[in-house]
Design a protein around this motif. Structure first.
Motif, PDB file in Angstrom:
ATOM      1  N   HIS A 174     -19.132  -1.341   2.685  1.00  0.00           N
ATOM      2  CA  HIS A 174     -18.076  -2.135   2.045  1.00  0.00           C
ATOM      3  C   HIS A 174     -17.437  -1.441   0.850  1.00  0.00           C
ATOM      4  N   ARG A 204     -14.074  -3.369  -5.133  1.00  0.00           N
ATOM      5  CA  ARG A 204     -14.887  -3.735  -3.970  1.00  0.00           C
ATOM      6  C   ARG A 204     -16.338  -4.018  -4.363  1.00  0.00           C
ATOM      7  N   GLU A 243      -7.262  -4.451  -0.976  1.00  0.00           N
ATOM      8  CA  GLU A 243      -7.717  -5.771  -0.547  1.00  0.00           C
ATOM      9  C   GLU A 243      -6.876  -6.896  -1.144  1.00  0.00           C
ATOM     10  N   GLY A 244      -6.121  -6.590  -2.194  1.00  0.00           N
ATOM     11  CA  GLY A 244      -5.447  -7.654  -2.907  1.00  0.00           C
ATOM     12  C   GLY A 244      -3.970  -7.425  -3.096  1.00  0.00           C
ATOM     13  N   VAL A 248      -7.686  -8.517  -7.013  1.00  0.00           N
ATOM     14  CA  VAL A 248      -8.021  -9.555  -6.040  1.00  0.00           C
ATOM     15  C   VAL A 248      -8.227 -10.844  -6.805  1.00  0.00           C
ATOM     16  N   THR A 272     -15.953  -7.647  -4.652  1.00  0.00           N
ATOM     17  CA  THR A 272     -15.634  -8.393  -3.434  1.00  0.00           C
ATOM     18  C   THR A 272     -16.754  -8.331  -2.410  1.00  0.00           C
ATOM     19  N   ARG A 277       0.849  -1.174   0.000  1.00  0.00           N
ATOM     20  CA  ARG A 277       0.000   0.000   0.000  1.00  0.00           C
ATOM     21  C   ARG A 277       0.888   1.228   0.000  1.00  0.00           C
ATOM     22  N   TYR A 302     -10.047   2.348   3.673  1.00  0.00           N
ATOM     23  CA  TYR A 302     -10.312   1.265   2.718  1.00  0.00           C
ATOM     24  C   TYR A 302      -9.018   0.899   2.004  1.00  0.00           C
ATOM     25  N   HIS A 356      -3.898  -3.092  -9.415  1.00  0.00           N
ATOM     26  CA  HIS A 356      -4.384  -3.742  -8.200  1.00  0.00           C
ATOM     27  C   HIS A 356      -5.445  -4.772  -8.560  1.00  0.00           C
TER      28      HIS A 356
END
Length: 306
Positions: free
Chosen positions: A205, A61, A28-29, A42, A64, A12, A25, A40
């Motif tokens: 989310h 997101r 995530e991946g 996931v 996800t 990050r 936030y 980026h």
């Protein structure tokens, strides 16, 4: 064509450079590097490769929230952040075209070892998926287009996008980012889902604050400003597409109209199959998840992936 470089580990931005949205936030991946550009993504599951491309003002997101987990039982699911949104940096200062985005994401998928994935795009992401198939047919096995922008439409660029993409954006975008309240964000999301309700937990989310960063506001607006002409440039090539294509579109979609977009597109692409979703709005990937999953399975079977 973009050159392909080595994978980068999950990471990050340095702590000192994190915005409040990025801190709330975080990625995530992981990141894959393509020609010096980080993407980026996931990834989850095993089986035939399935790439998911999100729409405007969004990020991965959206996938996800529930789709990645749900589909990972039978597919190797890869969801990307498009350039300038989420945690994939913008390509340049002029707004990434759908063809530039398709080149980047198809190269990223190839770098991840997926030579001919099934590609699904929602809304603006559907236009990127179509550009992927038009420009890189050797890198896609089938398309699923959900509420996809795929044709020219009447009307000019809305004022909000003219403001946030133009010279005044340097002042307006930070102000919008700072002043956008939770109520306004929730209203905007509700408008996308209408006439269906927003699923419980979705607002928390999705990380809408990521889309409200000044740079993301500008990039999103520049992408939207170029979209009509970019789609017009690839429409004449639809009849040349030679792959399974499944389209899903709600007849209550007031964001991307069924009759303007998916109906003519389904007639222009040989063998394309359109499923009309009665009473469903723009967020068909959530409001009609079983129908979307069935379309994915049909496309996979037609492509010989299952």
């Amino acid at each position: 064509m973009l050159a392909v470089a080595a994978c980068a580990p999950a990471s990050r931005p340095p702590t000192g450079t994190l915005s409040s949205a990025e801190a709330a936030y975080p990625p995530e991946g992981r990141f894959v590097e393509v020609g010096g550009h980080r993407v980026h993504y996931v990834e989850k599951g095993s089986g035939p490769a399935l790439v998911l491309i999100h729409g405007a003002s969004g990020n991965l997101r959206d996938w996800t929230f529930d789709a990645v987990d749900r589909l990972s039982g039978r597919y190797r699911v890869i969801a990307f952040d498009r350039p300038g949104l989420g945690f994939t940096p913008r390509i340049d200062n002029d707004g990434a075209s759908i063809r530039e985005q398709a080149a980047l994401l198809s190269a990223a998928a190839l770098r991840l070892g997926t030579e001919r994935p099934l590609v699904l795009g929602h809304s603006y992401g559907g236009a990127v998926a179509l550009a992927w198939a038009v420009d890189h047919p050797e890198r896609v096995s089938a398309l699923v287009l959900v509420s996809a922008a795929s044709q020219r439409w009447d009307g000019g660029l809305p004022f909000f996008y003219r403001l946030t993409s133009g010279p005044l954006g340097a002042v307006a975008n930070p102000a919008i980012s700072a002043l956008a309240g939770e109520d306004r964000v929730q209203q905007a999301i509700a408008g996308v889902f209408a006439p269906q309700p927003v699923p419980p937990g979705y607002v928390e989310h999705i990380g809408a604050d990521l889309a409200l960063r000044p740079d993301s506001l500008r990039e999103n607006a520049l992408q939207r400003a170029g979209l009509k002409a970019e789609i017009a440039a690839i429409v004449p090539r639809y009849p040349q597409l030679d792959l399974p294509v499944e389209l899903l579109h709600g007849d209550a979609d007031t964001t991307v109209g069924l009759q303007i977009h998916s109906v003519p597109t389904s007639r222009q692409i040989p063998g394309a199959r359109l499923t009309v979703l009665p009473g469903i709005g723009h967020a068909a990937q959530h409001a009609a998840a079983p129908q979307m999953d069935a379309a994915i399975d049909r496309a996979a079977a037609r492509a010989g992936l299952r």
